[in-house]
Design a protein around this motif. Structure first.
Motif, PDB file in Angstrom:
ATOM      1  N   UNK A 117      24.576  87.133  -0.325  1.00  5.81           N
ATOM      2  CA  UNK A 117      23.751  85.724  -1.066  1.00  5.81           C
ATOM      3  C   UNK A 117      23.535  86.506  -2.830  1.00  5.81           C
ATOM      4  N   UNK A 118      24.765  85.872  -3.392  1.00  7.35           N
ATOM      5  CA  UNK A 118      24.484  86.484  -4.780  1.00  7.35           C
ATOM      6  C   UNK A 118      22.882  86.105  -5.414  1.00  7.35           C
ATOM      7  N   UNK A 119      22.614  87.352  -5.989  1.00  8.39           N
ATOM      8  CA  UNK A 119      21.924  87.074  -7.210  1.00  8.39           C
ATOM      9  C   UNK A 119      22.523  87.867  -8.502  1.00  8.39           C
ATOM     10  N   UNK A 120      22.374  86.418  -9.002  1.00  8.52           N
ATOM     11  CA  UNK A 120      22.761  86.268 -10.695  1.00  8.52           C
ATOM     12  C   UNK A 120      22.258  86.609 -11.240  1.00  8.52           C
ATOM     13  N   UNK A 121      22.537  87.379 -12.054  1.00  8.61           N
ATOM     14  CA  UNK A 121      21.812  88.543 -13.362  1.00  8.61           C
ATOM     15  C   UNK A 121      21.679  87.193 -14.822  1.00  8.61           C
ATOM     16  N   UNK A 122      20.173  86.596 -15.467  1.00  6.52           N
ATOM     17  CA  UNK A 122      20.317  85.548 -15.981  1.00  6.52           C
ATOM     18  C   UNK A 122      21.205  85.982 -17.815  1.00  6.52           C
ATOM     19  N   UNK A 123      22.163  85.313 -17.873  1.00  7.12           N
ATOM     20  CA  UNK A 123      23.519  85.754 -19.073  1.00  7.12           C
ATOM     21  C   UNK A 123      22.182  84.726 -20.162  1.00  7.12           C
ATOM     22  N   UNK A 124      23.387  86.178 -21.152  1.00  5.40           N
ATOM     23  CA  UNK A 124      21.993  85.757 -22.351  1.00  5.40           C
ATOM     24  C   UNK A 124      23.876  85.903 -23.251  1.00  5.40           C
ATOM     25  N   UNK A 125      23.566  85.832 -24.852  1.00  6.50           N
ATOM     26  CA  UNK A 125      24.800  86.091 -25.253  1.00  6.50           C
ATOM     27  C   UNK A 125      25.059  84.948 -26.631  1.00  6.50           C
ATOM     28  N   UNK A 126      26.402  85.171 -27.529  1.00  2.00           N
ATOM     29  CA  UNK A 126      26.252  84.270 -28.049  1.00  2.00           C
ATOM     30  C   UNK A 126      27.218  82.560 -27.191  1.00  2.00           C
ATOM     31  N   UNK A 127      27.966  83.060 -26.393  1.00  2.00           N
ATOM     32  CA  UNK A 127      28.832  82.163 -25.336  1.00  2.00           C
ATOM     33  C   UNK A 127      28.093  81.278 -25.047  1.00  2.00           C
ATOM     34  N   UNK A 128      27.059  82.019 -23.810  1.00  2.00           N
ATOM     35  CA  UNK A 128      25.922  80.976 -23.337  1.00  2.00           C
ATOM     36  C   UNK A 128      25.231  80.201 -24.000  1.00  2.00           C
ATOM     37  N   UNK A 129      25.127  80.557 -24.864  1.00  5.27           N
ATOM     38  CA  UNK A 129      24.029  79.905 -25.685  1.00  5.27           C
ATOM     39  C   UNK A 129      24.936  77.909 -26.192  1.00  5.27           C
ATOM     40  N   UNK A 130      26.346  78.255 -26.086  1.00  5.50           N
ATOM     41  CA  UNK A 130      27.263  77.801 -26.917  1.00  5.50           C
ATOM     42  C   UNK A 130      27.657  76.899 -25.600  1.00  5.50           C
ATOM     43  N   UNK A 131      27.718  77.571 -24.317  1.00  4.72           N
ATOM     44  CA  UNK A 131      27.935  76.744 -23.136  1.00  4.72           C
ATOM     45  C   UNK A 131      26.602  75.793 -23.003  1.00  4.72           C
TER      46      UNK A 131
END
Ligand code: SF4
Length: 281
Positions: free
Chosen positions: A33-47
């Motif tokens: 099971x994939x436990x994806x860490x909460x992304x953060x950063x400029x590109x994530x905000x733009x996405x």
């Protein structure tokens, strides 16, 4: 297989075993099971902002009409397609076919040049999974480490409550998406009839909405990234469409293998960099 060969394979496993299977299954082909860490950063905000635009389009387009016709309609049962307000009947399929061929050539060239840009920024599977369902999950269950602790822990009142809330919200979101998805097939007017008139007059439409809702719910709650690895034809094709010059964010096995347990946090910064460089040579 002789014991000797097996030993050789075992030795190889230290450096090459990552090639044997995808990271989401273990050696017994059981799912990791994939436990994806909460992304953060400029590109994530733009996405995130881009994804709001897509959500707005998805939920607004079915209401837009041109000359009394929907802007887009993909009525497969009646073989009637409306694209930008223009009707395409089965006899117009030469145009449709040519457009599809041009589109596929474009996809191939685009993928060779820009890698998985479409997957990360545009694909509805990613947009709904990462920008809606995953965010709801973070909100209810917390970031990846908390989700892992919750899943591995006993069924306490808190865990049960969180799981019930999550799955109810997931199903409601899936139900809404299913309604709008169906509106692209039968049109918003027909959908409104299904919603407002007695169920007995629209049994097929009602059952279709329930089936779509269940499929979306199953995909986003359980199936998740496997849609890319085992279902999506574009995902399967990408391995042959990409070359060393493609723009790609991917696992670099030369730097990453063999995986070693270096306690980087205890090393001074400069030493961490040296270890990284040496291990990647
Ligand atoms: S592999 Fe397919 S389903 Fe997955 S993100 Fe790419 S286009 Fe979407």
């Amino acid at each position: 297989m002789s014991e000797e060969i097996r030993n050789v394979d075992h030795t190889e496993e230290t450096t090459e075993s990552f090639r044997d299977r995808i990271a989401t299954v273990d050696e017994k082909v059981k799912r990791n099971w994939v436990y994806a860490h909460k992304p953060k950063g400029r590109f994530y905000n733009i996405r995130s902002v881009v994804s709001w635009g897509f959500f707005a389009l998805f939920f607004i387009l079915p209401f837009i009409k041109i000359n009394g016709r929907p802007l887009f309609l993909f009525n497969i049962p009646e073989a009637k397609f409306i694209i930008f307000g223009k009707i395409f009947w089965p006899q117009d399929f030469v145009i449709f076919g040519l457009t599809m061929v041009i589109f596929i050539v474009f996809i191939v060239l685009f993928t060779a040049a820009f890698g998985r840009l479409f997957c990360g920024w545009v694909c509805p599977q990613t947009i709904f999974m990462e920008m809606l369902f995953r965010k709801v999950e973070y909100l209810i269950e917390g970031d990846a480490p908390k989700q892992k602790i919750l899943n591995n822990g006993p069924w306490t009142t808190s865990k049960t409550t969180k799981k019930i809330i999550k799955h109810v919200v997931f199903y409601l979101l899936s139900f809404i998406i299913a309604n709008f998805f169906l509106s692209y097939i039968i049109g918003m007017d027909e959908l409104k009839k299904i919603i407002t008139e007695p169920v007995s007059q629209h049994v097929v439409g009602f059952v279709t909405i329930l089936i779509f809702s269940f499929v979306f719910y199953a995909v986003y709650a359980f199936f998740r990234e496997q849609a890319c690895t085992v279902v999506c034809p574009y995902g399967r094709l990408q391995s042959v469409l990409l070359d060393p010059n493609s723009m790609l964010v991917a696992y670099d096995y030369k730097r990453g293998e063999p995986v070693e347990n270096i306690k980087r946090t205890k090393l001074p910064k400069l030493l961490q960099v040296i270890v990284l460089i040496v291990s990647s040579v």
